[in-house]
Design a protein around this motif. Structure first.
Motif, short mmCIF file in Angstrom:
data_model
loop_
_atom_site.label_atom_id
_atom_site.label_comp_id
_atom_site.label_asym_id
_atom_site.label_seq_id
_atom_site.Cartn_x
_atom_site.Cartn_y
_atom_site.Cartn_z
N ILE A 79 4.17 -0.07 -53.82
CA ILE A 79 3.43 0.03 -54.96
C ILE A 79 4.06 0.42 -56.38
N ALA A 80 5.01 1.71 -56.11
CA ALA A 80 5.62 1.82 -57.12
C ALA A 80 6.32 0.66 -57.77
N VAL A 81 7.11 -0.10 -57.06
CA VAL A 81 8.01 -1.16 -57.85
C VAL A 81 6.91 -2.23 -58.35
N VAL A 82 5.61 -2.33 -57.91
CA VAL A 82 4.70 -3.28 -58.55
C VAL A 82 4.22 -2.75 -59.83
N VAL A 83 3.99 -1.15 -59.79
CA VAL A 83 3.70 -0.72 -61.09
C VAL A 83 4.68 -0.87 -62.02
#
Length: 75
Positions: A37-41
């Motif tokens: 999720i952090a990579v997508v954000v």
């Protein structure tokens, strides 16, 4: 005021900080949900900053951009 440069640097920082979490989850045998999720954000922030800046950014400009953002946060 939040500028496109600040959003770009924030996206880069989130992306870099998600790497150890991803490796840690993989080593432990867990799915790296939070890190993903952090990579997508991070990717969304970087793409947003690039597309909302006329002419975009080049790789050569990144050190100057990071220095300007950090300098403005310190002052």
């Amino acid at each position: 005021m939040v500028t496109n440069e600040f959003i770009l640097v924030l996206g880069l920082v989130i992306g870099v900080l998600s790497i150890p979490g991803m490796f840690s989850a993989m080593v432990d045998g867990n799915p790296p949900r939070v890190a993903t999720i952090a990579v997508v954000v991070s990717g969304a922030l970087i793409i947003y900053a690039i597309y909302n800046t006329p002419g975009g950014y080049s790789i050569d400009e990144l050190p100057q951009i990071i220095a300007r953002v950090v300098g403005s946060l310190i002052n």
